[in-house]
Design a protein around this motif. Structure first.
Motif, PDB file in Angstrom:
ATOM      1  N   GLY A 278       0.806  -1.215   0.000  1.00  0.00           N
ATOM      2  CA  GLY A 278       0.000   0.000   0.000  1.00  0.00           C
ATOM      3  C   GLY A 278       0.836   1.261   0.000  1.00  0.00           C
ATOM      4  N   ARG A 279       1.886   1.274   0.802  1.00  0.00           N
ATOM      5  CA  ARG A 279       2.758   2.442   0.842  1.00  0.00           C
ATOM      6  C   ARG A 279       3.432   2.674  -0.501  1.00  0.00           C
ATOM      7  NH1 ARG A 279       5.459   1.121   6.782  1.00  0.00           N
ATOM      8  NH2 ARG A 279       3.699   1.908   8.035  1.00  0.00           N
ATOM      9  N   ARG A 280       3.795   1.578  -1.149  1.00  0.00           N
ATOM     10  CA  ARG A 280       4.434   1.706  -2.469  1.00  0.00           C
ATOM     11  C   ARG A 280       3.428   2.230  -3.503  1.00  0.00           C
ATOM     12  NH1 ARG A 280       8.156   3.332  -5.410  1.00  0.00           N
ATOM     13  NH2 ARG A 280       8.710   2.072  -7.225  1.00  0.00           N
ATOM     14  N   LEU A 281       2.175   1.784  -3.421  1.00  0.00           N
ATOM     15  CA  LEU A 281       1.154   2.279  -4.338  1.00  0.00           C
ATOM     16  C   LEU A 281       0.918   3.770  -4.156  1.00  0.00           C
ATOM     17  CD1 LEU A 281      -1.383  -0.692  -4.123  1.00  0.00           C
ATOM     18  CD2 LEU A 281      -0.084  -0.011  -6.153  1.00  0.00           C
ATOM     19  N   VAL A 282       0.955   4.218  -2.900  1.00  0.00           N
ATOM     20  CA  VAL A 282       0.824   5.650  -2.633  1.00  0.00           C
ATOM     21  C   VAL A 282       1.996   6.406  -3.254  1.00  0.00           C
ATOM     22  CG1 VAL A 282       0.820   7.404  -0.819  1.00  0.00           C
ATOM     23  CG2 VAL A 282      -0.545   5.322  -0.537  1.00  0.00           C
ATOM     24  N   GLU A 283       3.205   5.842  -3.113  1.00  0.00           N
ATOM     25  CA  GLU A 283       4.410   6.496  -3.649  1.00  0.00           C
ATOM     26  C   GLU A 283       4.329   6.689  -5.153  1.00  0.00           C
ATOM     27  OE1 GLU A 283       7.747   4.176  -2.523  1.00  0.00           O
ATOM     28  OE2 GLU A 283       7.658   4.709  -0.396  1.00  0.00           O
ATOM     29  N   VAL A 284       3.736   5.724  -5.864  1.00  0.00           N
ATOM     30  CA  VAL A 284       3.694   5.814  -7.329  1.00  0.00           C
ATOM     31  C   VAL A 284       2.417   6.491  -7.821  1.00  0.00           C
ATOM     32  CG1 VAL A 284       5.184   3.812  -7.636  1.00  0.00           C
ATOM     33  CG2 VAL A 284       2.704   3.485  -7.540  1.00  0.00           C
ATOM     34  N   GLY A 285       1.657   7.095  -6.891  1.00  0.00           N
ATOM     35  CA  GLY A 285       0.495   7.874  -7.294  1.00  0.00           C
ATOM     36  C   GLY A 285      -0.752   7.068  -7.586  1.00  0.00           C
ATOM     37  N   CYS A 286      -0.871   5.899  -6.977  1.00  0.00           N
ATOM     38  CA  CYS A 286      -2.027   5.040  -7.238  1.00  0.00           C
ATOM     39  C   CYS A 286      -2.844   4.786  -5.974  1.00  0.00           C
ATOM     40  CB  CYS A 286      -1.574   3.707  -7.846  1.00  0.00           C
ATOM     41  SG  CYS A 286      -0.850   3.871  -9.498  1.00  0.00           S
ATOM     42  N   SER A 287      -2.920   5.785  -5.125  1.00  0.00           N
ATOM     43  CA  SER A 287      -3.653   5.604  -3.871  1.00  0.00           C
ATOM     44  C   SER A 287      -5.164   5.592  -4.105  1.00  0.00           C
ATOM     45  CB  SER A 287      -3.302   6.720  -2.888  1.00  0.00           C
ATOM     46  OG  SER A 287      -4.086   6.615  -1.715  1.00  0.00           O
ATOM     47  N   ALA A 288      -5.832   4.711  -3.349  1.00  0.00           N
ATOM     48  CA  ALA A 288      -7.291   4.711  -3.297  1.00  0.00           C
ATOM     49  C   ALA A 288      -7.732   4.638  -1.838  1.00  0.00           C
ATOM     50  CB  ALA A 288      -7.849   3.527  -4.086  1.00  0.00           C
TER      51      ALA A 288
END
Length: 336
Positions: A278-288
């Protein structure tokens, strides 16, 4: 045809791979050999116990119960990575499975889908029970997964097998779901990496005047590790011409978290791997995420990973939020 390892050779193989082994009861002579064949040996089966508590789980696997006498495996892998040896010989663990799966294991081929339970696996497989409730929510600590990897690699190394010789109980028979909570494909990848890059570094033939201390200094290995790897006890006598196994350095830890398999996510896991993803997804701009991310897999995690799949430009049919191997590898989730 592979013969079973003696108790000393089994113990030495595990310790040479860095396994913390605990000898339980009369494990060296505890078996079901009077009920049938033990060998030829063709592979390793990984199970979960559907129990909690180390003492109670080890005792259960050693003693068995009225309907199924022990030993129920050869070793029990605790949450902290300790491995309790509880049997040496035929054990009540694999039961009936698919003869086509056995053929694939022997040939080290891709496993077929189990359709028949027409072959007794107890003569052909070492079995290791891992302490876990088997409900998909009970965590699998890294120490325990590391021990599964090491135990499996030790036996593969002893027989010259690849990781294709290591299977889950659910891959042997359609009647079982164990081990539940991690991917056997990912575990086989870990085992193959260890076999290729780590573990034993070779052997040494004892010469006149050698001692364990002198051999250890020459090869940069503590002499007690050499003794343990070869089943030597006090007074630690070695003789010229004797071949000794030299323990090597463990495989380097991977930089990124290996793909745990789509089944891991569909089991609704609670794991630090989910937080790291999840933290990595936030880093790459894919947060939900409205809050978090946290260790419990939720619909927000799936929605965020769907964004990542779309970001990669994958075909819409592959943008369902369930991680695939290539998509996971591209995300580069830090190793936790």
């Amino acid at each position: 045809m592979a013969s079973p390892l003696s108790a000393d050779r089994l113990l030495a193989a595990l310790r040479a791979e860095g396994v913390n082994v605990i000898e339980y009861g009369n494990w060296r002579t505890h078996n079901r050999n009077h009920k049938g064949a033990w060998g030829p040996i063709n592979g390793v089966v990984i199970h979960h116990t559907v129990s909690s508590g180390t003492d109670a789980s080890v005792r259960m696997c050693y003693d068995g119960y009225a309907e199924l006498p022990g030993p129920l495996c050869h070793g029990v892998i605790a949450k902290n990575g300790d491995v309790y040896l509880v049997g040496n010989g035929r054990a009540n663990h694999a039961g009936k499975g698919d003869a086509d799966v056995l053929s694939a294991v022997i040939g080290e081929r891709a496993l077929p889908r189990t359709t028949d339970n027409n072959r007794d696996g107890n003569p052909h497989f070492y079995g290791f029970e891992c302490i876990n409730l088997g409900n998909g929510a009970d965590p699998w600590p890294e120490a325990q997964l590391d021990a599964i990897e090491r135990v499996s690699a030790a036996l593969c190394r002893a027989y010259g097998w690849s990781a294709a010789s290591v299977i889950g109980h659910r891959e042997w028979t359609s009647d079982k779901i164990d081990p539940r909570g991690f991917s056997m494909n990912t575990m086989r990848e870990r085992i193959d990496r260890r076999l290729e890059h780590g573990g034993r570094s070779g052997s040494y033939t004892v010469k006149a005047g050698d001692t364990l201390s002198s051999i250890g200094r020459a090869h940069g290995v503590p002499w007690k590790e050499i003794a343990a790897a070869n089943g030597l006890r006090e007074p630690y006598v070695i003789k010229p011409g004797q071949s000794l196994t030299l323990p090597g350095k463990p495989a380097p830890a991977p930089r990124f978290e290996p793909f745990p398999g789509v089944e891991f996510f569909k089991s609704n896991p609670r794991s630090p791997v989910v937080t790291a993803m999840g933290r990595r997804l936030v880093e790459v701009g894919c947060s939900a995420y409205g809050s978090g991310p946290g260790p419990q897999w939720t619909s927000a995690d799936r929605a965020a990973f769907r964004k990542w799949q779309e970001h990669l430009g994958d075909d819409p049919q592959y943008c369902d939020g369930w991680p695939g191997r290539k998509q996971w590898d591209a995300l580069k989730v830090p190793k936790v």
